[in-house]
Design an enzyme around this catalytic site. Structure first.
Site, short mmCIF file in Angstrom:
data_model
loop_
_atom_site.label_atom_id
_atom_site.label_comp_id
_atom_site.label_asym_id
_atom_site.label_seq_id
_atom_site.Cartn_x
_atom_site.Cartn_y
_atom_site.Cartn_z
N LYS A 106 65.47 -31.79 -25.74
CA LYS A 106 64.21 -32.52 -25.58
C LYS A 106 63.20 -31.94 -26.55
O LYS A 106 63.25 -30.74 -26.88
CB LYS A 106 63.68 -32.37 -24.15
P1 NAD Z 1 55.71 -45.05 -21.60
O1 NAD Z 1 54.74 -44.18 -22.29
O2 NAD Z 1 56.26 -46.26 -22.29
O3 NAD Z 1 55.11 -45.57 -20.20
C1 NAD Z 1 54.58 -44.70 -19.25
C2 NAD Z 1 53.87 -45.56 -18.21
O4 NAD Z 1 53.37 -44.73 -17.16
C3 NAD Z 1 52.65 -46.32 -18.76
O5 NAD Z 1 52.54 -47.58 -18.13
C4 NAD Z 1 51.48 -45.43 -18.32
O6 NAD Z 1 50.24 -46.13 -18.23
C5 NAD Z 1 51.97 -44.97 -16.97
N1 NAD Z 1 51.33 -43.75 -16.50
C6 NAD Z 1 51.00 -42.65 -17.21
N2 NAD Z 1 50.40 -41.74 -16.40
C7 NAD Z 1 50.37 -42.31 -15.17
C8 NAD Z 1 49.89 -41.88 -13.91
N3 NAD Z 1 49.30 -40.70 -13.77
N4 NAD Z 1 50.07 -42.71 -12.87
C9 NAD Z 1 50.65 -43.92 -13.01
N5 NAD Z 1 51.12 -44.38 -14.16
C10 NAD Z 1 50.97 -43.58 -15.22
O7 NAD Z 1 56.89 -44.07 -21.13
P2 NAD Z 1 58.38 -44.48 -20.75
O8 NAD Z 1 59.21 -44.40 -21.97
O9 NAD Z 1 58.36 -45.72 -19.93
O10 NAD Z 1 58.81 -43.23 -19.84
C11 NAD Z 1 58.47 -43.16 -18.47
C12 NAD Z 1 59.33 -42.11 -17.80
O11 NAD Z 1 60.71 -42.45 -17.98
C13 NAD Z 1 59.21 -40.68 -18.33
O12 NAD Z 1 59.41 -39.78 -17.28
C14 NAD Z 1 60.35 -40.59 -19.33
O13 NAD Z 1 60.77 -39.24 -19.55
C15 NAD Z 1 61.40 -41.36 -18.60
N6 NAD Z 1 62.48 -41.91 -19.44
C16 NAD Z 1 62.22 -42.70 -20.52
C17 NAD Z 1 63.29 -43.22 -21.25
C18 NAD Z 1 63.07 -44.17 -22.39
O14 NAD Z 1 64.07 -44.69 -22.93
N7 NAD Z 1 61.86 -44.48 -22.77
C19 NAD Z 1 64.60 -42.89 -20.92
C20 NAD Z 1 64.83 -42.09 -19.80
C21 NAD Z 1 63.76 -41.61 -19.07
#
Ligand code: NAD
Length: 422
Positions: A106
């Site tokens: 990561k």
């Molecule tokens: P992103 O930045 O696209 O979206 C994050 C979302 O969470 C946004 O809508 C944001 O407004 C919201 N958010 C942020 N802080 C918040 C809070 N305090 N309360 C409520 N909502 C809040 O990120 P993502 O890529 O969707 O990733 C989200 C999670 O999924 C993370 O934990 C990431 O590690 C995990 N993840 C992502 C992927 C991927 O392919 N993008 C893969 C596996 C896991």
């Protein structure tokens, strides 16, 4: 009051418990308690006003026993080394659960990207890439998007790495724009995987079905937005969603298509200011406790804790985000009989299709989207079945089942390879 939360200690506690269930000696898995490599860099960036700011950057490689390391890059103002170490370990476990030939890594930069101009963001990304360049590469460690990073940023990373190598190296990063080797279906893959696992868990648990299962999704980004959309499209009633600006609840179901369009078109790229008939504004705390059947946290870690787990009304939690439930929160949900399908299974769809992207890049192939989606579904369903069997074999939780599957594979690989030098 819940105890201070450290994601790395959280990871170690779960690792020890799963290893004990597998009957492993500490010698068998002690290496998994320590990342193979931790790199901390200081990234100087020339800002638009001519000043220079220095940002902390990280890249952690947890395990390469099963293949090259793999894991996203996160831009967040509160990130630290312990968070990156935990996320790297979870990537090793995730790749092992779905049985793709990768280890875990990561990366992160401690920055609030909303405060940077696009030009500053590009300079930061390119300098960070140059500074972690000695340890990344298609056969070493392959980054991907995570919180606050996207396809465009992956494109800058690919270009910077390629410039240093004097040739195009698309396989150095996944989640790239399609035009430079990105895979069709990658941008939706994590949310699609979450949708597949939510539906499979509903079936496995025999929850009442037929379109009347009510779902609440925290986070409307790459994971939550897509998961909410696909669950909505397959007939689930999405009664609540939230993002950083707050949440919305409608017992009759929200119009997810309209909400995502609003986010895409608004200046802040959030739900701030959204209104619709029958839609009540709620806080993120209220979303966790809202009246629903399935709660799908897809925002950040540390959302369901010792302080609020007893307020959860859902009958099933599926972790779209990484580490959204703390150990204390998990214990409370377990005691209350609320199953939690863990992150390392539920959100593995992204890394599975990243693997497909990398396979296409290094073989110079292009697959169509239906082939990708079909193969993704096959892998997610097989992994769910293996985790459910491990869970049943020890009469334990989905989380322990998933960790048992993963740790067994990681320990087997380590044993076969041995410790160098002997
Ligand atoms: P992103 O930045 O696209 O979206 C994050 C979302 O969470 C946004 O809508 C944001 O407004 C919201 N958010 C942020 N802080 C918040 C809070 N305090 N309360 C409520 N909502 C809040 O990120 P993502 O890529 O969707 O990733 C989200 C999670 O999924 C993370 O934990 C990431 O590690 C995990 N993840 C992502 C992927 C991927 O392919 N993008 C893969 C596996 C896991």
């Amino acid at each position: 009051m819940a105890k201070a939360y450290n994601p790395y200690e959280n990871m170690l506690e779960v690792l020890d418990e799963a290893a004990k269930m597998l009957g492993l000696e500490e010698n068998d898995y002690i290496a998994l308690k320590h990342p193979e490599r931790e790199l901390k860099v200081s990234i100087p960036v020339k800002m638009d006003d001519g000043s220079v700011e220095v940002f902390d950057g990280y890249r952690v490689q947890h395990s390469s026993s099963r293949g090259p390391c793999k894991g996203g890059i996160r831009y967040h103002q509160e990130v630290d080394m312990d968070e990156v170490k935990a996320l790297a370990a979870w990537m090793s476990f995730k790749c092992a659960v779905v049985n793709i030939p990768y280890g875990g890594a990561k990366g992160a930069v401690k920055v609030d990207p909303r405060k940077l101009s696009k030009a500053e963001l590009e300079r930061l990304t390119r300098r960070y890439t140059a500074m972690i360049l000695p340890i990344i590469g298609p056969e070493r460690d392959i980054p991907a998007p995570d919180v606050n990073t996207n396809a465009e940023i992956m494109g800058w990373i690919m270009d910077t790495y390629s410039m240093f190598n004097g040739r195009a190296v698309p396989g150095v990063v996944t989640g790239k724009p399609i035009e430079i080797g990105g895979a069709l279906g990658r941008s939706e893959a994590t949310g699609r995987g979450v949708m597949i696992i939510v539906n499979e868990a509903i079936k496995y648990l025999g929850m009442h079905d037929g379109g009347d299962v009510r779902v609440a999704v925290q986070g409307m980004g790459n994971v939550g937005g897509v998961a909410a959309q696909l669950l909505h499209d397959c007939g689930r009633k999405i009664v609540a969603v939230s993002d950083i600006s707050g949440g919305y609840y409608n017992p009759e179901g929200l119009d997810i298509t309209a909400m995502r369009k609003y986010i895409a078109e608004s200046d802040s790229h959030t739900l701030e200011g959204y209104t619709a008939p029958g839609c009540r504004k709620i806080s993120n705390a209220e979303l966790i406790a809202c009246d629903c059947d399935v709660l799908v946290p897809c925002a950040l870690q540390n959302q369901i804790t010792g302080d609020n787990a007893d307020t959860v009304k859902a009958k099933l939690v599926v972790e779209g985000a990484n580490g959204p439930t703390t150990v204390e929160g998990d214990e409370i949900l377990n005691k209350r009989g609320i199953p939690v399908v863990p992150d390392i299974l539920a959100n593995a769809g992204g890394v599975v299709v990243s693997y497909f992207e990398w396979v296409q890049n290094i073989q110079r192939l292009i697959w169509d989207e239906s082939q990708t989606n079909e193969m993704l579904e096959g892998i997610m369903l097989r992994a769910f079945k293996e985790v459910a069997e491990a869970k049943e074999s020890k009469n334990t939780t989905f989380r322990m089942g998933a960790h048992m599957v993963a740790i067994k594979r990681l320990v087997a690989a380590k044993k076969i390879r041995g410790i160098f030098p002997n």
